[in-house]
Design an enzyme around this catalytic site. Structure first.
Site, PDB file in Angstrom:
ATOM      1  N   GLU A 103     -59.247 -42.749-122.748  1.00 29.00           N
ATOM      2  CA  GLU A 103     -58.555 -41.893-123.724  1.00 29.00           C
ATOM      3  C   GLU A 103     -57.431 -42.667-124.429  1.00 29.00           C
ATOM      4  O   GLU A 103     -57.205 -42.490-125.628  1.00 29.00           O
ATOM      5  CB  GLU A 103     -58.029 -40.633-123.026  1.00 29.00           C
ATOM      6  CG  GLU A 103     -59.188 -39.698-122.661  1.00 29.00           C
ATOM      7  CD  GLU A 103     -58.752 -38.495-121.856  1.00 29.00           C
ATOM      8  OE1 GLU A 103     -58.168 -38.702-120.775  1.00 29.00           O
ATOM      9  OE2 GLU A 103     -58.993 -37.364-122.300  1.00 29.00           O
ATOM     10  N   GLU A 123     -64.226 -37.642-115.466  1.00 24.38           N
ATOM     11  CA  GLU A 123     -63.417 -36.514-114.996  1.00 24.38           C
ATOM     12  C   GLU A 123     -64.236 -35.423-114.312  1.00 24.38           C
ATOM     13  O   GLU A 123     -63.790 -34.824-113.337  1.00 24.38           O
ATOM     14  CB  GLU A 123     -62.628 -35.907-116.166  1.00 24.38           C
ATOM     15  CG  GLU A 123     -61.388 -36.704-116.562  1.00 24.38           C
ATOM     16  CD  GLU A 123     -61.685 -37.819-117.555  1.00 24.38           C
ATOM     17  OE1 GLU A 123     -62.865 -38.187-117.735  1.00 24.38           O
ATOM     18  OE2 GLU A 123     -60.722 -38.341-118.150  1.00 24.38           O
TER      19      GLU A 123
HETATM   20  N1  3HC Z   1     -55.734 -42.895-109.499  1.00 28.92           N
HETATM   21  C1  3HC Z   1     -55.150 -43.277-108.345  1.00 28.92           C
HETATM   22  N2  3HC Z   1     -55.686 -44.171-107.493  1.00 28.92           N
HETATM   23  C2  3HC Z   1     -56.871 -44.716-107.840  1.00 28.92           C
HETATM   24  C3  3HC Z   1     -57.547 -44.360-109.017  1.00 28.92           C
HETATM   25  C4  3HC Z   1     -56.919 -43.417-109.888  1.00 28.92           C
HETATM   26  N3  3HC Z   1     -57.473 -43.047-111.038  1.00 28.92           N
HETATM   27  N4  3HC Z   1     -58.697 -45.056-109.080  1.00 28.92           N
HETATM   28  C5  3HC Z   1     -58.732 -45.810-107.983  1.00 28.92           C
HETATM   29  N5  3HC Z   1     -57.647 -45.616-107.222  1.00 28.92           N
HETATM   30  C6  3HC Z   1     -57.288 -46.283-105.977  1.00 28.92           C
HETATM   31  C7  3HC Z   1     -58.285 -45.983-104.865  1.00 28.92           C
HETATM   32  O1  3HC Z   1     -57.924 -44.796-104.184  1.00 28.92           O
HETATM   33  C8  3HC Z   1     -58.142 -47.215-104.006  1.00 28.92           C
HETATM   34  O2  3HC Z   1     -56.965 -47.069-103.237  1.00 28.92           O
HETATM   35  P1  3HC Z   1     -56.897 -47.678-101.748  1.00 28.92           P
HETATM   36  O3  3HC Z   1     -57.135 -49.151-101.901  1.00 28.92           O
HETATM   37  O4  3HC Z   1     -55.538 -47.293-101.289  1.00 28.92           O
HETATM   38  O5  3HC Z   1     -58.014 -46.992-101.005  1.00 28.92           O
HETATM   39  C9  3HC Z   1     -57.874 -48.338-105.006  1.00 28.92           C
HETATM   40  O6  3HC Z   1     -57.424 -47.681-106.194  1.00 28.92           O
HETATM   41  C10 3HC Z   1     -59.093 -49.162-105.343  1.00 28.92           C
HETATM   42  O7  3HC Z   1     -60.157 -48.273-105.691  1.00 28.92           O
HETATM   43  P2  3HC Z   1     -61.643 -48.509-105.196  1.00 28.92           P
HETATM   44  O8  3HC Z   1     -61.653 -48.845-103.743  1.00 28.92           O
HETATM   45  O9  3HC Z   1     -62.431 -47.342-105.639  1.00 28.92           O
HETATM   46  O10 3HC Z   1     -62.016 -49.814-106.014  1.00 28.92           O
HETATM   47  P3  3HC Z   1     -63.377 -50.209-106.693  1.00 28.92           P
HETATM   48  O11 3HC Z   1     -63.157 -51.540-107.285  1.00 28.92           O
HETATM   49  O12 3HC Z   1     -64.512 -50.008-105.744  1.00 28.92           O
HETATM   50  O13 3HC Z   1     -63.604 -49.157-107.888  1.00 28.92           O
HETATM   51  C11 3HC Z   1     -62.995 -47.832-109.802  1.00 28.92           C
HETATM   52  C12 3HC Z   1     -62.734 -49.122-108.977  1.00 28.92           C
HETATM   53  C13 3HC Z   1     -64.400 -47.907-110.419  1.00 28.92           C
HETATM   54  C14 3HC Z   1     -61.973 -47.781-110.885  1.00 28.92           C
HETATM   55  C15 3HC Z   1     -62.912 -46.614-108.875  1.00 28.92           C
HETATM   56  O14 3HC Z   1     -61.727 -46.679-108.134  1.00 28.92           O
HETATM   57  C16 3HC Z   1     -62.919 -45.290-109.597  1.00 28.92           C
HETATM   58  O15 3HC Z   1     -63.982 -44.811-109.953  1.00 28.92           O
HETATM   59  N6  3HC Z   1     -61.724 -44.692-109.771  1.00 28.92           N
HETATM   60  C17 3HC Z   1     -61.609 -43.370-110.362  1.00 28.92           C
HETATM   61  C18 3HC Z   1     -61.800 -43.399-111.860  1.00 28.92           C
HETATM   62  C19 3HC Z   1     -61.627 -42.037-112.423  1.00 28.92           C
HETATM   63  O16 3HC Z   1     -62.212 -41.073-111.988  1.00 28.92           O
HETATM   64  N7  3HC Z   1     -60.802 -41.936-113.477  1.00 28.92           N
HETATM   65  C20 3HC Z   1     -60.542 -40.670-114.100  1.00 28.92           C
HETATM   66  C21 3HC Z   1     -59.309 -40.100-113.532  1.00 28.92           C
HETATM   67  S1  3HC Z   1     -58.999 -38.453-114.117  1.00 28.92           S
HETATM   68  C22 3HC Z   1     -58.271 -38.667-115.621  1.00 28.92           C
HETATM   69  O17 3HC Z   1     -58.155 -39.761-116.088  1.00 28.92           O
HETATM   70  C23 3HC Z   1     -57.758 -37.414-116.290  1.00 28.92           C
HETATM   71  C24 3HC Z   1     -57.415 -37.635-117.710  1.00 28.92           C
HETATM   72  O18 3HC Z   1     -58.484 -37.200-118.525  1.00 28.92           O
HETATM   73  C25 3HC Z   1     -56.198 -36.894-118.102  1.00 28.92           C
END
Ligand code: 3HC
Ligand code: NAI
Length: 696
Positions: A103, A123
């Protein structure tokens, strides 16, 4: 300026670098930092570049802030502010630009990316919709149809595909900063200025009602994807500002929903399962060569999973014919993996010529780093296999059993190295199912456990630590809730009604359909094995025995609870089964009564939670979240409910206990309340409190 965002001027370009490891989530500090950096750039620069430090651009909003009071500035304000900037703003993407990260990029005026980057709006997988303009800007940029595909699936889109639909302007090699600066220099030299996406005309409408209906159906109870359709519809029917307002309303509604709570719990729980305090600082052993003993249903699937992960496999069978049959099975699975795009033709050729072999002599396992036994579920056979392994395998080898129910301590005692013996409980089909229960026996060393968790990661499986007991975490809980369901059949419910009630709750499959898939003979054998030690107060599902006596073992014999017709998916109901059940009820002197869908769901969940509380109290699962992940990944519990323990917290533990006490009036033996559940209710605590005790 906050450390979460670094700002510097390079020539006449302001570089805004987000630096919030591990994934540059847009936490409060990042949002504040972005705003301040933007103000600086506007004062002194002709253009600004937004990049991410480290391995990624921005993976989204900071999920750990969800459910807490929002802090200003919010991400939508930041995005609107970026878009309204009088100087051109370019986002340079690498790693992943997800959710709020994409975004931010959509609010920028131009987007460039490295060839390995991925973008997405995931999301809905967290129970919400994009809430910082994503549902309004993306359809303007790439059209409603393409935007709906991306937003309702939440999938990560490869950058080439994103480029083709016009989501990014350029793909270039080089560092994100180099790419971005080169793009800006070109832009300025051509005299191009800001290009806000909000200025693009509203996207042409598509059949939003059809999209809504389709998404609602495939969501199987999940509401966020269908809600996203309505938000995209707003982009096409309302002005940009009104569309943003509509997006915010829908976003806020979903943010307050239990589905959002459940899905976010699942997100953090699946990452927490592998964090075990006892493994801190422990190095796993190297695993390259793996032995698999038994090439039946499980052994062939386990071998396939290992081969796809690039490991070297020797599979041992009893004789040449069984070994050949196992080879054929593995090759069939591998060919299916090629069709699904999980394996290349070249990798297949290498596997079949080099890394996969079958043998009938255990001496072929002398060099194996890990051996996984998957022979018949018989203690004497398993002990003899482990005694042989003990005499053949190198001292540092890890010896694992895939037993479903047997005592791993007893199996370990058949060797002189119980510290290297562990349970690796795969789920069928082993090359598909994501769950792996790592069963830690009394003498298992931390090094062996660490090796098992690393091995699971290599196989891209989610490993959960379990202790030794009959059935470990998952099968022990399954056996208990299954008994509650069988008892309901004895008392008047039909298996079909139960399957329908539980799929309506969100279970991936009805439990009687699951039994047909696994084979009714498995439960029959277990009932016979346990007959001698069965408590006289326990009720016996005699109807299931009758079906087995008729050779109705489920899908493999074409008949079980359902009838399976050649070439057709799924089974059909069989009136004969209802007659057999009716006869059994009559023989036991039971007058059938009726159960509503809600009755069935309450008994299922009451039994599940009651036994889960005992599994926790016995230390078989360390934390409620370990049970949640086990049931989500191995038993088809709906992810949007967060897992059974999270569901129980949301539904309220006192109501569940009160159900159990009510059911106990008719069967006090089966429905005796778990003391841990009673304590939690008495103290007003939740399963989440127990999760926190273990992580604090
Ligand atoms: N917020 C907070 N923490 C996050 C995060 C996020 N969006 N994404 C990842 N983390 C944290 C994980 O909890 C993890 O923490 P830890 O080491 O303490 O366990 C660390 O970051 C590393 O994450 P992964 O182990 O998952 O690392 P990978 O390399 O395997 O994957 C990733 C990376 C593909 C970015 C995966 O973490 C992921 O899919 N994250 C979520 C992405 C997501 O859903 N984003 C949308 C959020 S909602 C939003 O943006 C609302 C908006 O529209 C207003
Ligand atoms: P299966 O009967 O399909 O396969 C067992 C295989 O082991 C046969 O091919 C047999 O020839 C071979 N075998 C037997 N003794 C042997 C020996 N001494 N040396 C070499 N090979 C030998 O059984 P399945 O279903 O694969 O189960 C295997 C194990 O996995 C059992 O312990 C079972 O409880 C467990 N398991 C089964 C699951 C399932 O859904 N089928 C799920 C999870 C675990």
């Amino acid at each position: 300026m906050s450390n979460a965002v670094n700002y510097r001027l390079k020539g006449d370009i302001g570089i805004i670098e987000i630096s919030n490891p591990p994934v540059n989530a847009t936490s409060h500090a990042v949002r504040k930092g972005l705003l301040a950096a933007l103000e600086n750039a506007e004062q002194e620069a002709n253009a600004a570049l937004i990049v991410g430090a480290g391995r990624t651009f921005i993976a989204g909003a900071d999920i750990s802030e969800f459910g807490k009071p929002p802090k200003k500035p919010g991400l939508p304000d930041i995005c609107n502010r970026i878009e309204a900037s009088p100087i051109p703003i370019v986002a340079s993407l690498h790693g992943t630009a997800l959710g709020g990260g994409l975004e931010v990029a959509l609010a920028a005026h131009y987007r460039v990316a490295v060839p390995t980057a991925k973008v997405g709006l995931p999301e809905v997988t967290l129970g919400i919709i994009p809430g910082a303009g994503g549902t309004q800007r993306l359809p303007r940029l790439i059209g409603a149809e393409a935007a709906l595909g991306i937003i309702t699936s939440g999938r990560h889109v490869p950058i080439n595909e994103a480029y083709q639909v016009g989501l990014v302007d350029q793909i270039s090699d080089g560092t994100p900063e180099e790419n971005g600066l080169a793009f800006i220099h070109d832009l300025l030299s051509k005299g191009h200025g800001p290009r806000p996406v909000s200025g693009i005309p509203a996207p042409k409408p598509v059949d939003f009602d059809a999209w809504h209906a389709k998404t609602l159906k495939s969501g199987k109870g999940q509401i966020a994807p269908a809600t996203a359709v309505r938000a995209v519809e707003a982009a096409s029917t309302l002005s940009f500002l009104d569309g943003l307002k509509r997006e915010r309303e829908l976003f806020t509604e979903l943010m307050a929903s239990p589905q959002r709570e459940g899905l976010i719990h699942a997100f953090f729980a699946e990452r927490a399962v592998s964090k075990l305090p006892e493994l801190k600082g422990i190095d796993p052993r190297e695993i390259a060569k793996v032995g698999v003993i038994g090439g039946g249903t499980m052994g062939s699937g386990i071998a396939t999973a290992c081969l796809v992960a690039g490991l070297d496999i020797t599979l041992i069978e009893r004789d040449a014919q069984s070994a050949e049959a196992a080879r054929t099975k593995v090759e069939t699975f591998l060919k299916a993996a090629i069709k699904r795009g999980k394996l290349s033709e070249d990798a297949f050729a290498k596997i079949t010529s080099t890394t996969f072999r079958t043998a009938t002599e255990y001496t072929a396992l002398a060099e194996a780093d890990l051996v996984i036994e998957a022979v018949f579920e018989d203690m004497d056979v398993k002990k003899s296999v482990f005694a042989t392994l003990d005499s053949i395998c190198k001292p540092e080898a890890v010896l694992a059993t895939n037993t479903s129910y047997l005592d791993v301590n007893e199996i370990a005692a058949a060797t002189s190295r119980p510290q290297s013996v562990i349970g690796l409980h795969f789920f069928s089909p082993a090359h598909v199912m994501k769950l792996l229960e790592v069963v830690v026996a009394d003498a298992t060393s931390a090094e062996t456990t660490a090796t098992a968790f690393t091995f699971a990661k290599r196989l891209r499986k989610t490993a959960v630590r379990a202790g030794v007991c009959d059935g470990f975490i998952g099968n022990r809980i399954l056996a208990y809730y299954r008994t509650a369901l069988d008892n309901m059949v004895l008392d008047g419910a039909s298996p079909y009604q139960i399957d329908k009630a539980l799929t309506a709750f969100g279970m991936a499959m009805g439990p009687f359909a699951v039994s047909d898939l696994a084979g009714l003979d498995i439960g029959w054998a277990t009932r016979k094995r346990k007959a001698a030690t069965r408590d006289p107060r326990a009720r016996i599902p005699t109807f299931a025995d009758r079906l087995c006596e008729m050779g109705r073992f489920g899908q493999k014999t074409g008949r079980g609870f359902y009838i399976y017709e050649e070439g057709k998916r799924g089974g059909i109901k069989d009136p004969e089964v209802e007659e057999i059940i009716a006869k059994e009820r009559a023989a036991l002197g039971i007058t059938p009564r009726s159960f509503t869908e809600e009755d069935i769901q309450r008994r299922f969940l009451g039994a599940l939670i009651n036994e889960a509380a005992r599994v926790l109290a016995d230390g078989i699962a360390r934390r409620p979240l370990d049970i949640d992940v086990t049931l989500l990944y191995g038993y088809g519990f709906p992810r949007w409910r967060g897992g059974p323990m999270k569901w129980a917290d949301i539904a309220g533990l006192s109501g569940i206990l009160s159900d159990i006490r009510t059911f106990a009036a008719e069967d006090a033996y089966f429905w005796s309340p778990a003391p841990l559940l009673e304590h939690l209710v008495a103290e007003g605590r939740t399963f989440e409190d127990l999760n926190k005790e273990h992580t604090s």
